[in-house]
Enzyme design. Structure first.
Site, short mmCIF file in Angstrom:
data_model
loop_
_atom_site.label_atom_id
_atom_site.label_comp_id
_atom_site.label_asym_id
_atom_site.label_seq_id
_atom_site.Cartn_x
_atom_site.Cartn_y
_atom_site.Cartn_z
N ASN A 111 0.78 -1.24 0.08
CA ASN A 111 0.00 -0.22 -0.01
C ASN A 111 0.93 1.17 -0.10
O ASN A 111 0.88 1.95 -0.92
CB ASN A 111 -0.96 -0.01 1.27
CG ASN A 111 -2.15 0.94 1.00
OD1 ASN A 111 -2.60 1.03 0.02
ND2 ASN A 111 -2.60 1.73 2.14
N ASP A 112 1.73 1.45 1.11
CA ASP A 112 2.34 2.69 1.25
C ASP A 112 3.53 2.81 0.08
O ASP A 112 3.68 3.99 -0.19
CB ASP A 112 3.07 2.71 2.65
CG ASP A 112 2.22 2.51 3.81
OD1 ASP A 112 0.86 3.18 3.56
OD2 ASP A 112 2.32 1.83 4.86
N VAL A 113 4.12 1.75 -0.31
CA VAL A 113 5.20 1.95 -1.32
C VAL A 113 4.77 2.36 -2.84
O VAL A 113 5.46 2.35 -3.31
CB VAL A 113 6.06 0.53 -1.35
CG1 VAL A 113 6.51 0.26 -0.02
CG2 VAL A 113 5.18 -0.60 -1.84
N ALA A 138 1.36 2.47 7.55
CA ALA A 138 1.45 3.72 7.99
C ALA A 138 0.34 4.60 8.24
O ALA A 138 0.38 5.47 8.85
CB ALA A 138 2.34 4.34 6.68
#
Lengths: 455, 107
Positions: A381-383, A422
């Site tokens: 998700n965050d990457v 995150a």
């Protein structure tokens, strides 16, 4: 002063530790380095036992045996996905051990020199901070408590207050030599460790672990002054220094200064960035996605922690080989901080036996990403969050990402709309190019595999 | 006193130098390996317990020995498991090629 043979054995152990760290920073010699470190440790421990276990020899052996009986099964049985929190726990018990050593020595030698008292106070304080801080990082990574930054009311003031109280207590310990004050100092250190880690959120937790690791090293070095033992000073300092550098390298991989990571949550962020507008999400069926994949020329798989947790690596690999049989190029995009720690994803994929040649890093993928037909984001998700690139208010702003929003189409495999580790909303989910495929990563991949065969 | 300070300062530089270049792939194993090395506090724990005479000191010392041992053995074993994966990966591939070869000759 210890006899010469003891000093020489400690010197040999210290040399082993230096070479171990050196080996661990090169892929070729990493494993040998670790084994050399273990050999050095065995030499040091046996030497200390033979020379120093004047009393209580049997009890010490029992305590060591108990430690082995707990430590080895824990380390052997832990799942690869849970390695980061295990490392945090091992670090925490090390910090606690350092604090206990200094406390005990203080009881045995109540009237030491000023230098001795200063070293004792430092060891107890840093050791306690490292212990309680590590326990909190464990709770966060294990998702026993929320992974988001926890902000206490007036948290910053409380933190500064406790830090000041710790400094005062440390000073009083040095001046008075009071055991009671030393215990109070330990308690203050425990509170400080908790306050230090609570505001650190999500993907930043591993960086806090790395820093606490360096702290424990320093506590061990300080305990070396307490015991006038050069091996403890050398080994502790090595870990303190290398841990500090490693922490900086990790922060660089996240593209953010360390102070931002540790204290960023204290700054008021513009939470108003999320507007009330109804944003629509396009959700597709397995068949839709199978058609999309079946007629693509190139596919990029971006795996994340979610894939590893669902144990979907093998399904992903099978899907990739079916696609390749149809003449489609498949690559995996591995983000340096994918997983729970930098490099963690590489460990997880190595376990699943994914071919190395297909693994691509950020710099290899991003320049040509515009020509990729379908990006399959699996449990990451965050990457891939464009906010890291476009929104200065985002907590992960500055972190390098895969620019998958520049590819022709994106398929997002996720269990729900819940934000990633995150805790940051991802605008990519609402991108018109994006198709959502909800469900467990392994199940979805298996269904997708069957569907692609029928396309 | 100055001797100990000298050792400290030199060790700082060695520590900086040794890990100044390390690829992201090895960040997690290196952290874990360094973690095992600070378990050397076990040496200190053994020494203080070895001269402890009162019950409280012995208890605290033994607790320190126990915790430090967990740190040491756990740290080295976890690190080895991680590194084994990198190595095992290549080994598994090699074995596969070999077994394919056998199949071909067999059939």
């Amino acid at each position: 002063m210890s006899p010469t043979w003891v000093q020489l054995a400690y010197l040999a152990a210290a040399l082993c530790f230096v070479l171990a760290l050196k080996g661990l920073s090169t892929p070729k010699y990493a494993r040998a380095g670790n084994l050399l470190g273990a050999a050095g440790m065995a030499l040091a421990v046996v030497t200390a036992y033979v020379h120093g276990a004047v009393h209580n020899g049997l009890l010490i052996l029992v305590a060591v045996a108990a430690g082995v009986a707990v430590g080895i099964p824990a380390a052997r049985s832990v799942k690869m996905t849970a390695i980061p929190q295990m490392v945090a726990l091992f670090n925490g018990v090390g910090g606690a051990a350092a604090a206990l050593v200094a406390l005990t020595e203080f009881l045995e030698v109540p009237d030491g020199s000023v230098l001795f008292q200063v070293a004792t106070a430092l060891t107890v304080l840093i050791g306690s901070v490292s212990f309680s801080g590590s326990v909190v990082t464990f709770l966060k990574l294990q998702e026993i408590m929320t992974t988001r930054p926890v902000l206490l009311p007036a948290g910053q003031m409380v933190g500064i207050g406790v830090a000041a109280a710790s400094a005062l207590l440390a000073l009083s310990v040095v001046l008075s030599g009071s055991g009671l004050l030393l215990v109070l100092l330990a308690l203050a250190g425990l509170a400080l460790g908790v306050l230090f880690v609570l505001p650190v959120g999500g993907a930043d937790v591993p960086i806090a672990i790395s820093l606490l690791n360096a702290f424990t090293g320093l506590a061990v070095a300080a305990s070396g002054y307490v015991l006038a033992n050069t091996l403890l000073i050398v080994a502790g300092t090595l870990v303190g220094a290398s841990g500090t550098i490693l922490t900086r390298l990790m922060a660089q991989a996240m593209g953010r200064p360390l102070t931002n990571i540790l204290f960023g949550a204290f700054k008021p962020t513009t939470a108003a960035a999320q507007t009330d507008e109804q944003r629509t999400v396009r959700s597709g069926t397995v068949e839709d996605v199978a058609i999309l994949l079946g007629y693509a020329h190139s596919v990029l798989v971006v795996p994340g922690y979610g894939l590893a947790v669902a144990q979907g690596q093998h399904a992903a690999r099978e899907l990739a080989s079916v696609l390749e049989q149809r003449g489609i190029t498949v690559h995996y995009g591995i983000h340096p901080v994918a997983g729970r720690m930098p490099g963690h994803m590489n460990v997880l994929l190595a376990e699943a036996d994914v071919p190395y040649e297909q693994l691509k890093e950020l710099d290899d993928v991003n320049p040509g990403i515009g020509s990729v037909d379908v990006v399959l984001v699996v449990g990451a998700n965050d990457v891939v969050n464009p906010g890291a690139r476009d929104e200065p208010s985002s907590p992960i702003y500055g972190m390098p990402i895969f620019d998958v929003d520049r590819a022709k189409a994106v398929v997002f495999m996720k269990r729900s709309m819940r934000p990633g580790f995150a805790g940051v909303d991802n605008s990519l989910l609402y991108n018109p190019k994006t198709t959502m495929l909800f469900g467990d990563a392994k199940e979805s991949l298996t269904k997708l595999l069957a569907a692609v065969k029928h396309v | 006193m100055i001797d100990l300070l000298t050792i400290f300062v030199l060790a700082v530089f060695v520590g900086f130098e040794v890990v100044s270049k390390v690829s992201t792939i090895l960040h997690t194993p290196l952290m874990s390996g360094a973690n095992a090395i600070h378990g050397v506090i076990l040496v200190g724990a053994i020494l203080i317990t070895g001269r402890a005479e009162h019950a409280l000191e012995i208890t605290l010392g033994l607790a320190a020995v126990f915790l430090a041992t967990v740190n040491v053995v756990g740290g080295f074993v976890v690190t080895d498991r991680m590194l084994e994966m990198f190595k095992g990966h290549r080994a598994v591939k090699a074995v596969k090629v070999e077994s394919n070869g056998h199949k071909e000759t067999g059939t």
